[in-house]
Design an enzyme around this catalytic site. Structure first.
Site, PDB file in Angstrom:
ATOM      1  N   ASN A 115      49.992 -73.635   3.226  1.00 49.32           N
ATOM      2  CA  ASN A 115      49.697 -74.653   4.243  1.00 49.32           C
ATOM      3  C   ASN A 115      48.223 -74.983   4.091  1.00 49.32           C
ATOM      4  OD1 ASN A 115      49.642 -76.382   6.401  1.00 49.32           O
ATOM      5  ND2 ASN A 115      49.520 -74.776   7.956  1.00 49.32           N
ATOM      6  N   GLY A 116      47.909 -76.285   3.968  1.00 49.42           N
ATOM      7  CA  GLY A 116      46.502 -76.687   3.824  1.00 49.42           C
ATOM      8  C   GLY A 116      46.392 -77.679   2.684  1.00 49.42           C
ATOM      9  N   LYS A 169      53.257 -81.247  15.002  1.00 46.29           N
ATOM     10  CA  LYS A 169      52.724 -80.757  16.276  1.00 46.29           C
ATOM     11  C   LYS A 169      51.240 -80.425  16.154  1.00 46.29           C
ATOM     12  CE  LYS A 169      52.559 -79.420  20.491  1.00 46.29           C
ATOM     13  NZ  LYS A 169      52.486 -80.506  21.513  1.00 46.29           N
ATOM     14  N   GLU A 227      54.517 -92.923  20.110  1.00 46.39           N
ATOM     15  CA  GLU A 227      54.797 -91.804  19.199  1.00 46.39           C
ATOM     16  C   GLU A 227      56.216 -91.266  19.318  1.00 46.39           C
ATOM     17  OE1 GLU A 227      52.655 -88.144  19.688  1.00 46.39           O
ATOM     18  OE2 GLU A 227      52.384 -88.471  21.809  1.00 46.39           O
ATOM     19  N   HIS A 277      38.996-110.737  26.973  1.00 47.11           N
ATOM     20  CA  HIS A 277      38.171-110.905  25.758  1.00 47.11           C
ATOM     21  C   HIS A 277      39.031-110.984  24.506  1.00 47.11           C
ATOM     22  CE1 HIS A 277      34.634-110.256  28.245  1.00 47.11           C
ATOM     23  NE2 HIS A 277      35.372-109.333  28.857  1.00 47.11           N
ATOM     24  N   GLU A 314      46.725 -92.962  27.140  1.00 42.97           N
ATOM     25  CA  GLU A 314      47.684 -91.866  26.940  1.00 42.97           C
ATOM     26  C   GLU A 314      49.118 -92.360  27.109  1.00 42.97           C
ATOM     27  OE1 GLU A 314      47.611 -89.156  25.647  1.00 42.97           O
ATOM     28  OE2 GLU A 314      49.401 -88.128  26.337  1.00 42.97           O
ATOM     29  N   CYS A 317      52.638 -77.888   7.856  1.00 47.13           N
ATOM     30  CA  CYS A 317      53.531 -76.956   7.156  1.00 47.13           C
ATOM     31  C   CYS A 317      53.667 -75.675   7.978  1.00 47.13           C
ATOM     32  CB  CYS A 317      52.950 -76.606   5.793  1.00 47.13           C
ATOM     33  SG  CYS A 317      52.670 -78.055   4.773  1.00 47.13           S
ATOM     34  N   TRP A 340      55.144 -80.448   5.307  1.00 47.72           N
ATOM     35  CA  TRP A 340      54.807 -81.759   5.863  1.00 47.72           C
ATOM     36  C   TRP A 340      53.949 -82.405   4.779  1.00 47.72           C
ATOM     37  CZ3 TRP A 340      50.250 -84.262   7.723  1.00 47.72           C
ATOM     38  CH2 TRP A 340      50.478 -85.380   8.544  1.00 47.72           C
ATOM     39  N   ARG A 359      57.074 -77.909  14.720  1.00 47.58           N
ATOM     40  CA  ARG A 359      55.750 -78.333  14.232  1.00 47.58           C
ATOM     41  C   ARG A 359      55.847 -79.600  13.396  1.00 47.58           C
ATOM     42  NH1 ARG A 359      51.906 -73.995  13.692  1.00 47.58           N
ATOM     43  NH2 ARG A 359      51.229 -74.900  11.731  1.00 47.58           N
ATOM     44  N   LYS A 411      52.010 -92.105  24.211  1.00 45.99           N
ATOM     45  CA  LYS A 411      53.321 -91.477  24.461  1.00 45.99           C
ATOM     46  C   LYS A 411      54.444 -92.411  24.025  1.00 45.99           C
ATOM     47  CE  LYS A 411      52.607 -87.879  24.881  1.00 45.99           C
ATOM     48  NZ  LYS A 411      51.257 -87.807  24.548  1.00 45.99           N
TER      49      LYS A 411
HETATM   50  C1  AGP Z   1      49.882 -85.950  21.373  1.00 46.99           C
HETATM   51  O1  AGP Z   1      51.099 -86.404  21.994  1.00 46.99           O
HETATM   52  C2  AGP Z   1      49.966 -85.988  19.897  1.00 46.99           C
HETATM   53  N1  AGP Z   1      51.035 -85.191  19.441  1.00 46.99           N
HETATM   54  C3  AGP Z   1      48.656 -85.750  19.189  1.00 46.99           C
HETATM   55  O2  AGP Z   1      47.864 -86.892  19.449  1.00 46.99           O
HETATM   56  C4  AGP Z   1      47.817 -84.507  19.598  1.00 46.99           C
HETATM   57  O3  AGP Z   1      47.340 -84.655  20.908  1.00 46.99           O
HETATM   58  C5  AGP Z   1      46.613 -84.422  18.654  1.00 46.99           C
HETATM   59  O4  AGP Z   1      47.089 -84.256  17.334  1.00 46.99           O
HETATM   60  C6  AGP Z   1      45.653 -83.283  19.001  1.00 46.99           C
HETATM   61  O5  AGP Z   1      46.339 -82.062  18.878  1.00 46.99           O
HETATM   62  P1  AGP Z   1      45.643 -80.742  19.504  1.00 46.99           P
HETATM   63  O6  AGP Z   1      45.542 -80.974  20.998  1.00 46.99           O
HETATM   64  O7  AGP Z   1      46.562 -79.619  19.144  1.00 46.99           O
HETATM   65  O8  AGP Z   1      44.287 -80.616  18.878  1.00 46.99           O
END
Ligand code: AGP
Length: 611
Positions: free
Chosen positions: A103-104, A606, A491, A507, A484, A2, A74, A27, A488
């Site tokens: 937010n929270g 974000k 997501e 395996h 990674e 949020c 969110w 965000r 990418k």
């Molecule tokens: C990364 O592409 C993602 N958006 C997500 O995995 C992110 O890395 C993760 O939420 C950790 O966020 P931070 O680095 O702000 O702690």
């Protein structure tokens, strides 16, 4: 997560609120709303983008005021509906015109809701925030600040809130615990937000509230107390942010901009930290703990998502360069598994935002058990950075795209410097560190050469973009890069992709291989190169199509694969800084080919500031 924006001053509030919400759009959210106070309360809410809310407000009119609150939601409690959007109000008949944005998570909201319903309160939404609004209304006795303090003493969970009351048209009360909130201090005005990007257009002087702090704000006064009404001081600091850094420039998307920023981002990350003359890594943020780090018995990296993948690279780096036993764990697992934290343990939290709830909690758990707590964080003054004993800022600039790119490189770069910093105080010679630094200084120009392959990578991606299942494989330092790359692609294109150690294929997962299945191998020249060639053959002999990230000039690998993305040759510990870049571009192009919203992928935020 949020987003929160609030304004109290002498200018029209509406433009400040709407522009602030747009600054927070990156965000991630699913609905938005705002309320202004000018004699009476005026509230507007809408599902969808901020533009939908703006259109609604302009059509309705009547939002002229110099005080207001605004929110992007969110969803955590309750579906994505207009009723569940913030702001939330107290009871229509029993209330006092209280309005809240939050937010929270209010963890004990169900208990509080039952208590209030027994007192006759009627709720209109499924949210925890509405319960907080009703609780403040229930406890209101003519003083909004005291009512908020009393209500927060009953609450468990995390909150960043801004509260107004129709009966006090010149007072705004804000508070935080576990979710970020800062107050921009202007001339006879205050801009409150969950992220400095919504403040810097108005002022660079800001107060970051500590947990359990309540602030009472009027147009010409500002007071902070604890939730027990004990006065506390609040420190104003300069925000290190400029809007130029967060504008899109000539790029189509923030993600593409940030991928292309990586050479300069790394130059900034390393600036002033590589002293080639003395063969020393200079990390001011941890220098007072240099001896404790050199004597550490164990290092544990914690993080989530991309930050976790950086932690996995850091595990190899710390054991290679500093020869200290090292582990890495999901922060969310570490915090709950009753971790062993013996004497001499260092726990390092990795986080771009510095607000990831699980990572913050894991760090707090480690501190409570006696560990030295470090942070590798990008956002200055963030909750995680303030919780640490010491740390190293990434200094790669604001990362707006939800998919983390330059922050990953910053995390790996800082982890490399940290491992060499500690290693130099253990077994690494000045010459060895100098050689590493010389190689590191060449990495930004190496990345520029990789970025020049973007069209070639796009062409190769187009061959397989319709396939719904991809594998990403690597060994050693390149195994976390494979993970990674898979993240990418997942997501932002929503294509299913799985990363794993290349040796793991035999395996079970090799059963997945069918004719033409795209399998990405991170297959640079390194200590396991021959083995990865065998793994490539295992995939090819079952009909899989191989896309390799390989070392420039490696003619051998070209004979084994369908597509190759080339990276310059660097020492193994530095290879992740290069091999991830083609995979970022692959994911970016795939997402566009699939018509996705690259900077705001569905369901994602974000910064995940809730568990
Ligand atoms: C990364 O592409 C993602 N958006 C997500 O995995 C992110 O890395 C993760 O939420 C950790 O966020 P931070 O680095 O702000 O702690």
């Amino acid at each position: 997560m949020c987003g929160i924006v609030a304004y109290i001053g002498r200018r029209p509030a509406l433009p400040v609120l709407l522009e602030g919400l747009k600054r927070l759009e990156y965000r991630g959210y699913d609905s938005a709303g705002l309320a202004v106070l000018n004699g009476g309360l005026k509230v507007a809410k809408a599902v969808g983008r901020v533009a939908v809310l703006e259109d609604l407000v302009n059509r309705q009119g009547g939002f002229d005021a110099t005080m207001g609150v605004a929110h992007t939601r969110w969803a955590t409690h309750g579906g994505v509906t207009e009723k569940n959007a913030h702001p939330h109000r107290d009871d229509a008949t029993l209330g006092h015109g209280v309005v809240v944005i939050h937010n929270g998570i209010i963890e004990n909201y169900a208990t509080l809701k039952r208590y209030l319903e027994e007192k006759g309160h009627v709720f209109t939404s499924e949210t925890d925030t509405e319960v907080l609004a009703h609780l403040i209304g229930e406890l209101y006795r003519g003083d909004l600040e005291r009512a908020v303090q009393s209500a927060l003493r009953e609450v468990t969970g995390a909150y960043a809130i801004a509260v107004m009351c129709a009966k006090e048209p010149d007072v705004m009360v804000v508070a935080r615990k576990g979710s970020p909130l800062m107050v921009g201090v202007g001339k006879d005005e205050y801009v409150v937000a969950s992220d400095s990007s919504a403040i810097v257009a108005h002022t660079t002087q800001a107060i970051t509230l500590d947990d359990y702090t309540v602030a009472r704000i009027t147009r010409d006064s500002f007071r902070t107390t604890t939730v027990d009404n004990v006065p506390v001081t609040a420190e104003i600091r300069e925000l290190e942010y400029d809007l130029g850094q967060i504008d899109l420039g000539a790029f189509d998307h923030y993600m593409l901009k940030e991928i292309h920023e990586q050479p300069n981002a790394l130059r900034l990350c390393m600036k002033g930290r590589l002293d080639l003359r003395s063969g020393q890594i200079v990390l001011g943020g941890v220098s007072e703990f240099a001896r404790e780090l050199a004597r550490a018995k164990r290092v544990i990296f914690v993080g989530q998502g991309t930050a976790l993948h950086a932690g996995m690279v850091a595990e190899y780096l710390m054991e290679d360069l500093a020869k200290i036993p090292t582990d890495v764990d999901f922060a969310s697992e570490f915090r709950y598994r009753n971790p062993m934290v013996e004497e001499g343990t260092v726990v390092v939290a990795i986080s771009q935002s510095g607000e990831t709830a699980d990572t913050l909690a894991a760090l707090q758990e480690a501190k409570q058990r006696g560990a030295l707590a470090l942070g590798l964080v990008n956002v200055v003054g963030s909750s995680i950075s303030r919780e640490t004993d010491a740390g190293v800022y990434l200094r790669v600039g604001p990362e707006i795209g939800v998919a983390s790119t330059k922050a990953f490189l910053g995390q790996v770069c800082v982890a490399t410097m940290l491992a060499a910093f500690v290693g130099r105080r253990r077994f690494l010679s000045a010459d060895a560190v100098r050689e590493l630094m010389e190689q590191m200084e060449r990495v930004p120009s190496h990345i520029e050469r990789i970025l020049a392959q973007s069209e070639e990578i796009k062409r190769a991606t187009a061959r397989y973009v319709e396939r719904d299942n991809w594998l990403f494989l690597g060994r050693g330092y390149n195994y976390p890069v494979a993970l990674e790359g898979a993240l990418k692609l997942k997501e932002i294109s929503y294509i299913h992709a799985e990363g794993m150690p290349a040796a793991e294929m035999k395996h079970g997962p090799i059963a997945l291989i069918d004719e033409g299945m795209p399998v990405v191998f991170v297959a640079t020249r390194n200590s396991q190169y021959e083995k990865i060639l065998s793994n490539i053959e295992e995939v090819r002999s079952r009909g899989g199509h191989v896309i390799a990230v390989a070392t420039e000039g490696d003619e051998e690998i070209r004979r084994h694969v369908q597509e190759v993305f080339w990276v310059p040759d660097v020492p193994e510990p530095l290879q992740p800084l290069l091999t991830v870049v083609p995979l970022q571009l692959l994911a970016y192009h795939a997402a566009l080919m699939r018509g996705r919203d690259v900077d705001k992928p569905r369901n994602l935020a974000k910064s995940v500031t809730v568990e």
